[in-house]
Design a protein around this motif. Structure first.
Motif, PDB file in Angstrom:
ATOM      1  N   MET A 100       0.874  -1.179   0.000  1.00 30.11           N
ATOM      2  CA  MET A 100       0.000   0.000   0.000  1.00 30.11           C
ATOM      3  C   MET A 100       0.908   1.226   0.000  1.00 30.11           C
ATOM      4  O   MET A 100       1.265   1.749   1.056  1.00 30.11           O
ATOM      5  CB  MET A 100      -0.917  -0.025   1.218  1.00 30.11           C
ATOM      6  N   THR A 101       1.289   1.674  -1.182  1.00 27.46           N
ATOM      7  CA  THR A 101       2.286   2.740  -1.295  1.00 27.46           C
ATOM      8  C   THR A 101       1.810   4.063  -0.702  1.00 27.46           C
ATOM      9  O   THR A 101       2.628   4.888  -0.313  1.00 27.46           O
ATOM     10  CB  THR A 101       2.704   2.945  -2.764  1.00 27.46           C
ATOM     11  N   ASN A 102       0.508   4.266  -0.622  1.00 25.32           N
ATOM     12  CA  ASN A 102      -0.027   5.486  -0.015  1.00 25.32           C
ATOM     13  C   ASN A 102      -0.375   5.300   1.457  1.00 25.32           C
ATOM     14  O   ASN A 102      -0.951   6.182   2.077  1.00 25.32           O
ATOM     15  CB  ASN A 102      -1.253   5.990  -0.781  1.00 25.32           C
ATOM     16  N   GLY A 103      -0.077   4.130   2.010  1.00 25.42           N
ATOM     17  CA  GLY A 103      -0.355   3.873   3.419  1.00 25.42           C
ATOM     18  C   GLY A 103      -1.771   3.383   3.644  1.00 25.42           C
ATOM     19  O   GLY A 103      -2.557   3.213   2.710  1.00 25.42           O
ATOM     20  N   LEU A 104      -2.083   3.150   4.913  1.00 20.15           N
ATOM     21  CA  LEU A 104      -3.389   2.636   5.331  1.00 20.15           C
ATOM     22  C   LEU A 104      -4.078   3.691   6.186  1.00 20.15           C
ATOM     23  O   LEU A 104      -3.563   4.073   7.233  1.00 20.15           O
ATOM     24  CB  LEU A 104      -3.203   1.342   6.130  1.00 20.15           C
ATOM     25  N   VAL A 105      -5.239   4.149   5.741  1.00 21.00           N
ATOM     26  CA  VAL A 105      -5.982   5.183   6.474  1.00 21.00           C
ATOM     27  C   VAL A 105      -6.675   4.563   7.684  1.00 21.00           C
ATOM     28  O   VAL A 105      -7.411   3.583   7.554  1.00 21.00           O
ATOM     29  CB  VAL A 105      -7.015   5.880   5.565  1.00 21.00           C
ATOM     30  N   ILE A 106      -6.407   5.145   8.857  1.00 22.79           N
ATOM     31  CA  ILE A 106      -7.121   4.782  10.077  1.00 22.79           C
ATOM     32  C   ILE A 106      -8.173   5.885  10.254  1.00 22.79           C
ATOM     33  O   ILE A 106      -7.818   7.044  10.495  1.00 22.79           O
ATOM     34  CB  ILE A 106      -6.171   4.720  11.303  1.00 22.79           C
ATOM     35  N   PRO A 107      -9.460   5.557  10.097  1.00 26.45           N
ATOM     36  CA  PRO A 107     -10.482   6.608  10.073  1.00 26.45           C
ATOM     37  C   PRO A 107     -10.641   7.328  11.415  1.00 26.45           C
ATOM     38  O   PRO A 107     -10.389   6.751  12.471  1.00 26.45           O
ATOM     39  CB  PRO A 107     -11.764   5.852   9.708  1.00 26.45           C
ATOM     40  N   ALA A 108     -11.057   8.581  11.329  1.00 27.61           N
ATOM     41  CA  ALA A 108     -11.322   9.391  12.524  1.00 27.61           C
ATOM     42  C   ALA A 108     -12.286   8.638  13.431  1.00 27.61           C
ATOM     43  O   ALA A 108     -13.278   8.072  12.956  1.00 27.61           O
ATOM     44  CB  ALA A 108     -11.914  10.738  12.119  1.00 27.61           C
ATOM     45  N   ASN A 109     -11.976   8.597  14.718  1.00 25.74           N
ATOM     46  CA  ASN A 109     -12.809   7.925  15.709  1.00 25.74           C
ATOM     47  C   ASN A 109     -13.187   6.501  15.293  1.00 25.74           C
ATOM     48  O   ASN A 109     -14.297   6.046  15.549  1.00 25.74           O
ATOM     49  CB  ASN A 109     -14.063   8.759  16.000  1.00 25.74           C
ATOM     50  N   GLY A 110     -12.243   5.824  14.638  1.00 25.60           N
ATOM     51  CA  GLY A 110     -12.509   4.466  14.172  1.00 25.60           C
ATOM     52  C   GLY A 110     -11.312   3.568  14.388  1.00 25.60           C
ATOM     53  O   GLY A 110     -10.336   3.951  15.034  1.00 25.60           O
ATOM     54  N   GLU A 111     -11.384   2.371  13.824  1.00 27.88           N
ATOM     55  CA  GLU A 111     -10.286   1.423  13.950  1.00 27.88           C
ATOM     56  C   GLU A 111     -10.214   0.563  12.704  1.00 27.88           C
ATOM     57  O   GLU A 111     -11.189   0.453  11.952  1.00 27.88           O
ATOM     58  CB  GLU A 111     -10.445   0.545  15.190  1.00 27.88           C
ATOM     59  N   VAL A 112      -9.024  -0.019  12.498  1.00 24.36           N
ATOM     60  CA  VAL A 112      -8.818  -0.940  11.391  1.00 24.36           C
ATOM     61  C   VAL A 112      -8.168  -2.193  11.964  1.00 24.36           C
ATOM     62  O   VAL A 112      -7.199  -2.114  12.721  1.00 24.36           O
ATOM     63  CB  VAL A 112      -7.919  -0.326  10.291  1.00 24.36           C
ATOM     64  N   LYS A 113      -8.720  -3.347  11.595  1.00 26.87           N
ATOM     65  CA  LYS A 113      -8.150  -4.624  12.034  1.00 26.87           C
ATOM     66  C   LYS A 113      -7.188  -5.113  10.956  1.00 26.87           C
ATOM     67  O   LYS A 113      -7.572  -5.227   9.800  1.00 26.87           O
ATOM     68  CB  LYS A 113      -9.254  -5.644  12.271  1.00 26.87           C
ATOM     69  N   LEU A 114      -5.957  -5.401  11.360  1.00 27.21           N
ATOM     70  CA  LEU A 114      -4.969  -5.965  10.454  1.00 27.21           C
ATOM     71  C   LEU A 114      -4.921  -7.457  10.753  1.00 27.21           C
ATOM     72  O   LEU A 114      -4.718  -7.837  11.916  1.00 27.21           O
ATOM     73  CB  LEU A 114      -3.599  -5.333  10.679  1.00 27.21           C
ATOM     74  N   ARG A 115      -5.137  -8.296   9.734  1.00 29.44           N
ATOM     75  CA  ARG A 115      -5.203  -9.736   9.968  1.00 29.44           C
ATOM     76  C   ARG A 115      -4.787 -10.491   8.714  1.00 29.44           C
ATOM     77  O   ARG A 115      -4.698  -9.920   7.634  1.00 29.44           O
ATOM     78  CB  ARG A 115      -6.606 -10.132  10.401  1.00 29.44           C
ATOM     79  N   MET A 116      -4.595 -11.808   8.893  1.00 31.47           N
ATOM     80  CA  MET A 116      -4.256 -12.674   7.761  1.00 31.47           C
ATOM     81  C   MET A 116      -5.308 -12.497   6.666  1.00 31.47           C
ATOM     82  O   MET A 116      -6.493 -12.425   6.964  1.00 31.47           O
ATOM     83  CB  MET A 116      -4.233 -14.144   8.195  1.00 31.47           C
ATOM     84  N   GLY A 117      -4.862 -12.414   5.439  1.00 25.39           N
ATOM     85  CA  GLY A 117      -5.793 -12.304   4.324  1.00 25.39           C
ATOM     86  C   GLY A 117      -6.300 -10.895   4.088  1.00 25.39           C
ATOM     87  O   GLY A 117      -7.125 -10.677   3.213  1.00 25.39           O
TER      88      GLY A 117
END
Length: 170
Positions: A100-117
């Protein structure tokens, strides 16, 4: 009258001493981190683990939940680790890992789960073969200038259907 004057004087002194203390509570206190990382883990190296064809060094994924408590989106842009020569942010698309050359957006007041697949932090050019029971320390870098350190236990995690390295020739 003298007694009343003394009371007023002491009240003024007390207020004068108290007010700077009260303002210090509000303005100079740290609000705390806006990015938090929970449940980090790194995948142990096994027979399914990919290696860079040129260097022979292994790579693996680190998974976690990244939360953003601020009112603005913040992008995970990269990182560093004493066990990995390169750290990239990847996602899996149609079974292939893609940086992801532009990075991964973590949304305002939110979360992102990083996992297999799915989304993950790729630890590349490892200095050693990570084994279950080891720990890895990683510093992640974000678009707002913050860095967040985490220590992840290394665990045996079964591979999903990803084909590591199809897009990047690793």
């Amino acid at each position: 009258n003298k007694r009343k004057m003394k009371k007023v004087f002491l009240s003024v002194i007390a207020a004068a001493l108290l007010i700077p203390g009260l303002s210090a509570c509000g303005s100079s206190e740290e609000a705390g981190p806006v990015i938090t990382i929970t449940d980090p883990v790194a995948r142990a190296i096994d027979d399914m683990s990919p290696a860079n064809k040129e260097t022979g060094k292994f790579m693996t994924g680190s998974f976690m939940t990244i939360a953003n408590s601020s009112d603005e989106d913040i992008t995970l842009t990269g990182g560093s680790s004493d066990v990995a020569g390169i750290i990239e942010i990847h996602e899996v698309i149609d079974g292939a890992m893609v940086p992801m050359t532009n990075g991964l957006v973590i949304p305002a007041n939110g979360e992102v789960k990083l996992r297999m697949g799915g989304y993950h932090v790729m630890l590349m050019e490892l200095s050693s073969k990570l084994a279950a029971g080891d720990e890895v320390s990683v510093t992640l870098e974000f678009s707002n200038g913050d860095t967040v350190d985490y220590t992840a236990p290394v665990k045996m995690i079964a591979m999903d259907d990803e084909v590591y390295g199809v897009a990047g020739g690793m």
